[in-house]
Design an enzyme around this catalytic site. Structure first.
Site, PDB file in Angstrom:
ATOM      1  CE  LYS A  40     -76.553 -27.534 -55.146  1.00 49.35           C
ATOM      2  NZ  LYS A  40     -77.793 -27.936 -55.703  1.00 49.35           N
TER       3      LYS A  40
HETATM    4  C1  LIG Z   1     -83.153 -30.218 -54.934  1.00 44.48           C
HETATM    5  C2  LIG Z   1     -82.941 -28.803 -54.392  1.00 44.48           C
HETATM    6  N1  LIG Z   1     -83.588 -28.252 -53.638  1.00 44.48           N
HETATM    7  C3  LIG Z   1     -83.615 -26.820 -53.168  1.00 44.48           C
HETATM    8  C4  LIG Z   1     -82.527 -26.268 -53.773  1.00 44.48           C
HETATM    9  C5  LIG Z   1     -82.513 -24.689 -53.124  1.00 44.48           C
HETATM   10  O1  LIG Z   1     -81.087 -24.737 -52.439  1.00 44.48           O
HETATM   11  P1  LIG Z   1     -80.392 -23.312 -52.492  1.00 44.48           P
HETATM   12  O2  LIG Z   1     -81.462 -22.519 -51.794  1.00 44.48           O
HETATM   13  O3  LIG Z   1     -79.327 -23.655 -51.158  1.00 44.48           O
HETATM   14  O4  LIG Z   1     -79.690 -23.051 -53.705  1.00 44.48           O
HETATM   15  C6  LIG Z   1     -81.672 -26.576 -54.498  1.00 44.48           C
HETATM   16  C7  LIG Z   1     -80.741 -25.868 -55.366  1.00 44.48           C
HETATM   17  O5  LIG Z   1     -79.610 -25.930 -55.196  1.00 44.48           O
HETATM   18  C8  LIG Z   1     -81.992 -27.922 -55.158  1.00 44.48           C
HETATM   19  O6  LIG Z   1     -81.106 -28.370 -55.998  1.00 44.48           O
END
Ligand SMILES: Cc1ncc(COP(=O)(O)O)c(C=O)c1O
Length: 324
Positions: free
Chosen positions: A159
């Site tokens: 991330k």
């Molecule tokens: C690109 C992306 N995909 C998926 C998610 C969903 O991830 P999470 O459920 O861990 O927040 C996020 C959110 O952070 C994101 O930025």
């Protein structure tokens, strides 16, 4: 969502006033996107404030940092405590939690190794990401003309701030064209994810979601929904999804920490299913909100109470059953 501009921010172990939480414009992160971050949430529950899957979020932060060779001197427990301390210092009952690890100020070559690894934790109040109405009525989205990152370019499982340059393009295109969100395909033309959400599709009672190899972030809400769906007896498959499968799905919905569980009612102006929140989306949304709001027993151990003593006092009393 404007910031209140008050409260404390955790910076490298110290709590500083919001206005003083600044970095130099020559910091590496500003020029090269050299940061990894998290987005978690703390909810108000009947037993007090609780962070949802804080351990999983902080583990992903550490893993993102590892991929980018950024070492920060906090272990998993240390990260969790830093978040909890920051919430307590701000006396917040519910909030969005944004820890970020970044390359700081030293030199401005591309090589990040010369710059210090620093960290902050920022909290703010953030309601329904795609609007409260979207949670009930669903949102209208388009398939983006931008693809998600190709494998072995920018690592989707990290991330990292750099990935959000791509997310920003997807989101801006969607908003400019009058949609609330975009769905990106991977470089093979298969469904990947939203700009900041994972995606699920329902067909004939079975749930489908793209696998990690479709250039997605391994979402913690995605994992939560897979678990809850299986708990409810649904079949869930992580599989490659062709774009057109979305158009003929019975239900499609986004999941994510910010978006929570948001139904999608149309894609590229094609109405999905009945054009509103479908029955399986409703069931999973209910199960999800019941868990995060502490309305049902936390059987998966997903809640970390911020004020543990208060939580213990408010714990449901167990009634001892005597058999003799
Ligand atoms: C690109 C992306 N995909 C998926 C998610 C969903 O991830 P999470 O459920 O861990 O927040 C996020 C959110 O952070 C994101 O930025």
């Amino acid at each position: 969502m404007a910031f209140s501009g008050t409260g404390k921010i955790w910076m490298n172990g110290k709590l500083v006033d919001w206005k003083d939480a600044t970095i130099h414009v020559a910091s590496h992160v500003i020029h090269y996107g050299s940061a990894v971050f998290e987005g978690a949430r703390c909810y108000e529950t009947p037993r007090g404030s609780a962070c949802f899957r804080l351990d999983a979020h902080m583990l992903r932060l550490q893993q993102s940092a590892r991929i980018y060779r950024m070492e920060y001197p906090l272990d998993l427990a240390g990260w969790q405590n830093a978040v909890l301390d920051t919430i307590r210092a701000n006396q917040m009952k519910e909030c969005y939690i944004r820890p970020i690890v970044y390359r700081g100020y030293e030199a401005l070559g591309v090589n990040p190794f010369t710059c210090p690894v620093e960290a902050s934790i920022i909290l703010w109040k953030w309601g329904a990401y795609l609007g409260k109405e979207a949670l009930e009525e669903g949102c209208d989205v388009k398939v983006a003309s931008w693809s998600r990152m190709a494998p072995n370019t920018l690592p989707a499982l990290a991330k990292s701030s750099a990935n959000y340059a791509n997310s920003g393009l997807i989101k801006m295109e969607a908003v400019t064209d009058g949609y609330s969100e975009g769905i990106a395909l991977d470089v093979h033309g298969n469904v990947s994810e939203g700009s900041g959400q994972n995606i699920f599709m329902v067909r004939n009672g079975v749930l489908y979601t793209p696998p990690l190899a479709s250039s997605i972030l391994g979402g913690i809400t995605r994992d939560t929904i897979i678990t809850l769906a299986r708990d409810l007896g649904f079949k869930v498959e992580e599989t490659v999804i062709p774009r057109e499968a979305l158009y003929i799905a019975d239900e499609v919905f986004f999941v994510g920490t910010a978006a929570e569980v948001t139904p999608i009612r149309s894609i590229d102006k094609l109405v999905i299913g009945p054009g509103r929140r479908g029955p399986i989306t409703s069931a999973l949304q209910r199960a999800f909100f019941d868990v995060i709001n502490g309305e049902v027993p936390d059987t998966h151990g997903w809640l970390t109470y911020v004020y543990a003593e208060e939580a213990a006092l408010r714990a449901p009393r167990t009634v001892e059953v005597r058999t003799t």
